[in-house]
Design a protein around this motif. Structure first.
Motif, PDB file in Angstrom:
ATOM      1  N   TYR A 231       0.770  -1.183   0.010  1.00 10.59           N
ATOM      2  CA  TYR A 231       0.003  -0.098   0.214  1.00 10.59           C
ATOM      3  C   TYR A 231       0.861   1.313  -0.013  1.00 10.59           C
ATOM      4  CZ  TYR A 231      -3.626   3.488   1.517  1.00 10.59           C
ATOM      5  OH  TYR A 231      -4.219   4.740   1.700  1.00 10.59           O
ATOM      6  N   ALA A 232       1.835   1.211   0.607  1.00  9.61           N
ATOM      7  CA  ALA A 232       2.829   2.361   0.935  1.00  9.61           C
ATOM      8  C   ALA A 232       3.584   2.523  -0.551  1.00  9.61           C
ATOM      9  CB  ALA A 232       3.976   2.060   1.912  1.00  9.61           C
ATOM     10  N   GLN A 233       3.964   1.520  -1.144  1.00  9.45           N
ATOM     11  CA  GLN A 233       4.592   1.862  -2.436  1.00  9.45           C
ATOM     12  C   GLN A 233       3.624   2.420  -3.400  1.00  9.45           C
ATOM     13  OE1 GLN A 233       8.159   1.596  -3.141  1.00  9.45           O
ATOM     14  NE2 GLN A 233       7.387   2.964  -4.686  1.00  9.45           N
ATOM     15  N   GLN A 234       2.316   1.826  -3.328  1.00  7.23           N
ATOM     16  CA  GLN A 234       1.311   2.226  -4.081  1.00  7.23           C
ATOM     17  C   GLN A 234       1.095   3.777  -3.873  1.00  7.23           C
ATOM     18  OE1 GLN A 234      -2.389   0.315  -3.808  1.00  7.23           O
ATOM     19  NE2 GLN A 234      -3.449   2.006  -4.487  1.00  7.23           N
ATOM     20  N   MET A 235       0.953   4.317  -2.544  1.00  7.24           N
ATOM     21  CA  MET A 235       0.678   5.763  -2.386  1.00  7.24           C
ATOM     22  C   MET A 235       1.932   6.587  -3.060  1.00  7.24           C
ATOM     23  SD  MET A 235      -1.957   5.580  -0.996  1.00  7.24           S
ATOM     24  CE  MET A 235      -2.601   4.403  -1.945  1.00  7.24           C
ATOM     25  N   ILE A 236       3.211   6.073  -2.838  1.00 11.43           N
ATOM     26  CA  ILE A 236       4.182   6.776  -3.399  1.00 11.43           C
ATOM     27  C   ILE A 236       4.283   6.952  -4.857  1.00 11.43           C
ATOM     28  CG2 ILE A 236       6.792   6.895  -3.929  1.00 11.43           C
ATOM     29  CD1 ILE A 236       7.060   5.324  -1.001  1.00 11.43           C
ATOM     30  N   ASN A 237       3.755   5.819  -5.452  1.00 12.43           N
ATOM     31  CA  ASN A 237       3.795   5.922  -6.809  1.00 12.43           C
ATOM     32  C   ASN A 237       2.642   6.808  -7.460  1.00 12.43           C
ATOM     33  OD1 ASN A 237       5.847   4.030  -6.885  1.00 12.43           O
ATOM     34  ND2 ASN A 237       4.521   2.168  -7.179  1.00 12.43           N
ATOM     35  N   GLU A 238       1.349   6.692  -6.858  1.00 11.96           N
ATOM     36  CA  GLU A 238       0.407   7.416  -7.464  1.00 11.96           C
ATOM     37  C   GLU A 238       0.166   8.672  -7.263  1.00 11.96           C
ATOM     38  OE1 GLU A 238      -3.060   4.737  -6.575  1.00 11.96           O
ATOM     39  OE2 GLU A 238      -2.373   3.263  -8.035  1.00 11.96           O
ATOM     40  N   HIS A 239       0.580   9.000  -5.864  1.00 12.58           N
ATOM     41  CA  HIS A 239       0.654  10.620  -5.382  1.00 12.58           C
ATOM     42  C   HIS A 239       1.745  11.272  -6.097  1.00 12.58           C
ATOM     43  CE1 HIS A 239      -2.711  10.828  -2.565  1.00 12.58           C
ATOM     44  NE2 HIS A 239      -2.363   9.430  -2.298  1.00 12.58           N
ATOM     45  N   THR A 240       2.860  10.793  -6.489  1.00 16.79           N
ATOM     46  CA  THR A 240       4.050  11.291  -6.978  1.00 16.79           C
ATOM     47  C   THR A 240       3.434  11.646  -8.420  1.00 16.79           C
ATOM     48  OG1 THR A 240       5.737  10.126  -5.770  1.00 16.79           O
ATOM     49  CG2 THR A 240       6.427  10.998  -8.015  1.00 16.79           C
ATOM     50  N   VAL A 241       2.804  10.758  -9.214  1.00 17.32           N
ATOM     51  CA  VAL A 241       2.046  11.095 -10.506  1.00 17.32           C
ATOM     52  C   VAL A 241       1.186  12.032 -10.410  1.00 17.32           C
ATOM     53  CG1 VAL A 241       0.817  10.033 -12.317  1.00 17.32           C
ATOM     54  CG2 VAL A 241       2.497   8.651 -11.416  1.00 17.32           C
ATOM     55  N   ALA A 242       0.354  12.133  -9.441  1.00 18.60           N
ATOM     56  CA  ALA A 242      -0.622  13.257  -9.311  1.00 18.60           C
ATOM     57  C   ALA A 242       0.110  14.560  -8.714  1.00 18.60           C
ATOM     58  CB  ALA A 242      -1.512  13.008  -7.946  1.00 18.60           C
ATOM     59  N   GLN A 243       1.156  14.588  -8.087  1.00 18.56           N
ATOM     60  CA  GLN A 243       1.739  15.677  -7.600  1.00 18.56           C
ATOM     61  C   GLN A 243       2.526  16.413  -8.663  1.00 18.56           C
ATOM     62  OE1 GLN A 243       1.383  17.718  -5.178  1.00 18.56           O
ATOM     63  NE2 GLN A 243       2.750  19.070  -6.078  1.00 18.56           N
ATOM     64  N   ASN A 244       2.956  15.745  -9.748  1.00 22.90           N
ATOM     65  CA  ASN A 244       3.623  16.012 -11.286  1.00 22.90           C
ATOM     66  C   ASN A 244       2.316  16.805 -11.907  1.00 22.90           C
ATOM     67  OD1 ASN A 244       6.021  15.202 -10.531  1.00 22.90           O
ATOM     68  ND2 ASN A 244       5.987  13.229 -11.471  1.00 22.90           N
ATOM     69  N   GLN A 245       1.158  16.275 -11.914  1.00 18.33           N
ATOM     70  CA  GLN A 245       0.301  16.872 -12.735  1.00 18.33           C
ATOM     71  C   GLN A 245      -0.129  18.231 -11.965  1.00 18.33           C
ATOM     72  OE1 GLN A 245      -2.657  13.622 -12.447  1.00 18.33           O
ATOM     73  NE2 GLN A 245      -1.873  12.873 -14.476  1.00 18.33           N
ATOM     74  N   VAL A 246      -0.319  18.136 -10.658  1.00 22.87           N
ATOM     75  CA  VAL A 246      -0.530  19.306 -10.037  1.00 22.87           C
ATOM     76  C   VAL A 246       0.417  20.477 -10.175  1.00 22.87           C
ATOM     77  CG1 VAL A 246      -0.514  20.259  -7.682  1.00 22.87           C
ATOM     78  CG2 VAL A 246      -2.074  18.277  -8.192  1.00 22.87           C
ATOM     79  N   ALA A 247       1.633  19.844 -10.136  1.00 18.97           N
ATOM     80  CA  ALA A 247       2.835  21.161 -10.339  1.00 18.97           C
ATOM     81  C   ALA A 247       2.851  21.701 -11.662  1.00 18.97           C
ATOM     82  CB  ALA A 247       4.169  20.217 -10.207  1.00 18.97           C
ATOM     83  N   ALA A 248       2.447  20.945 -12.726  1.00 16.30           N
ATOM     84  CA  ALA A 248       2.101  21.593 -13.930  1.00 16.30           C
ATOM     85  C   ALA A 248       0.996  22.465 -14.074  1.00 16.30           C
ATOM     86  CB  ALA A 248       2.010  20.133 -14.978  1.00 16.30           C
ATOM     87  N   LEU A 249      -0.004  21.996 -13.477  1.00 18.15           N
ATOM     88  CA  LEU A 249      -1.204  22.941 -13.637  1.00 18.15           C
ATOM     89  C   LEU A 249      -0.881  24.336 -12.777  1.00 18.15           C
ATOM     90  CD1 LEU A 249      -3.921  20.331 -12.683  1.00 18.15           C
ATOM     91  CD2 LEU A 249      -3.901  21.741 -14.789  1.00 18.15           C
ATOM     92  N   ALA A 250      -0.081  23.868 -11.402  1.00 18.71           N
ATOM     93  CA  ALA A 250       0.116  25.269 -11.044  1.00 18.71           C
ATOM     94  C   ALA A 250       1.255  26.055 -11.715  1.00 18.71           C
ATOM     95  CB  ALA A 250       0.539  24.864  -9.444  1.00 18.71           C
ATOM     96  N   ALA A 251       2.203  25.514 -12.318  1.00 18.92           N
ATOM     97  CA  ALA A 251       3.152  26.383 -13.041  1.00 18.92           C
ATOM     98  C   ALA A 251       2.446  27.189 -14.091  1.00 18.92           C
ATOM     99  CB  ALA A 251       4.170  25.555 -13.457  1.00 18.92           C
ATOM    100  N   ALA A 252       1.540  26.481 -14.858  1.00 20.32           N
ATOM    101  CA  ALA A 252       0.711  27.238 -15.792  1.00 20.32           C
ATOM    102  C   ALA A 252      -0.062  28.421 -15.432  1.00 20.32           C
ATOM    103  CB  ALA A 252      -0.077  26.096 -16.436  1.00 20.32           C
ATOM    104  N   ARG A 253      -0.482  28.336 -14.072  1.00 22.89           N
ATOM    105  CA  ARG A 253      -1.123  29.244 -13.508  1.00 22.89           C
ATOM    106  C   ARG A 253      -0.313  30.100 -12.804  1.00 22.89           C
ATOM    107  NH1 ARG A 253      -3.439  25.418 -15.373  1.00 22.89           N
ATOM    108  NH2 ARG A 253      -5.566  25.142 -15.978  1.00 22.89           N
ATOM    109  N   ARG A 254       0.712  30.101 -12.733  1.00 23.59           N
ATOM    110  CA  ARG A 254       1.774  30.810 -11.777  1.00 23.59           C
ATOM    111  C   ARG A 254       1.312  30.777 -10.365  1.00 23.59           C
ATOM    112  NH1 ARG A 254       1.971  36.481 -13.765  1.00 23.59           N
ATOM    113  NH2 ARG A 254       3.493  36.755 -12.146  1.00 23.59           N
ATOM    114  N   VAL A 255       0.814  29.681  -9.764  1.00 21.70           N
ATOM    115  CA  VAL A 255       0.475  29.410  -8.458  1.00 21.70           C
ATOM    116  C   VAL A 255       1.631  28.783  -7.583  1.00 21.70           C
ATOM    117  CG1 VAL A 255      -1.045  28.173  -6.832  1.00 21.70           C
ATOM    118  CG2 VAL A 255      -2.089  28.969  -8.924  1.00 21.70           C
TER     119      VAL A 255
END
Length: 173
Positions: free
Chosen positions: A63-87
């Motif tokens: 479960y922990a490894q799954q959390m690392i993998n899936e939340h890392t992917v999600a955070q990369n998407q969040v970072a891209a959205l934030a960067a495009a919006r200067r957040v």
């Protein structure tokens, strides 16, 4: 006299400039959502890294490894959205979540597993609420689409944590 007047007006001048000194989009609903999700993702990743070090239970480790993998992917998407919006995104966990990671780091064995799964359940329950709030109040179509796409993932993480023995009550009851 001029220096004294300038000194008296300085706080008012700074207050007038404060909105322009704030990071763009940091206070709108979508920007706040991206910042909150970042804190959640960082907590899931860091607490799960601790789980890989502390837990000897195969299901908890998986479960922990799954959390690392899936939340890392999600955070990369969040970072891209934030960067495009200067957040601006928080560079580190908020103190209350860092305290939880530190507390988990001091545990071992069954006590660790129980605390980790409880924190995962509580954290994911809170994150579901953050995602639902974005779906209700978000204005940016791409950010709302991210929330809509990822809410089922967060709900699944919550269900998995509870199934492994996590409780959604802070006291673990």
């Amino acid at each position: 006299m001029l220096k004294r007047s300038a000194a008296l007006l300085l706080p008012f001048a700074l207050a007038a400039c404060a909105p322009s000194m704030m990071a763009p989009n940091a206070s709108n609903v979508d920007g706040l959502y991206l910042q909150a999700v970042t804190g959640s993702n960082l907590f899931e990743i860091q607490s799960s890294q601790v789980a890989l070090q502390k837990s000897n239970t195969p299901a908890v480790r998986a479960y922990a490894q799954q959390m690392i993998n899936e939340h890392t992917v999600a955070q990369n998407q969040v970072a891209a959205l934030a960067a495009a919006r200067r957040v601006p995104l928080p560079p580190a966990l908020p103190p209350e979540l860092q305290l939880k990671v530190n507390t988990l780091s001091g545990l071992s064995g069954a006590a660790f597993d129980a605390a980790y799964l409880r924190e995962q359940a509580v954290s994911h329950l809170f994150t579901v609420t953050i995602f639902q709030n974005e779906l209700t109040g978000g204005k940016d179509a791409q950010v709302v689409a991210f929330a809509n796409q990822n809410l089922p993932l967060i709900q699944r993480h919550l269900q998995e944590a509870v199934a492994l023995g996590g409780s959604t009550s802070p006291a673990g009851q």
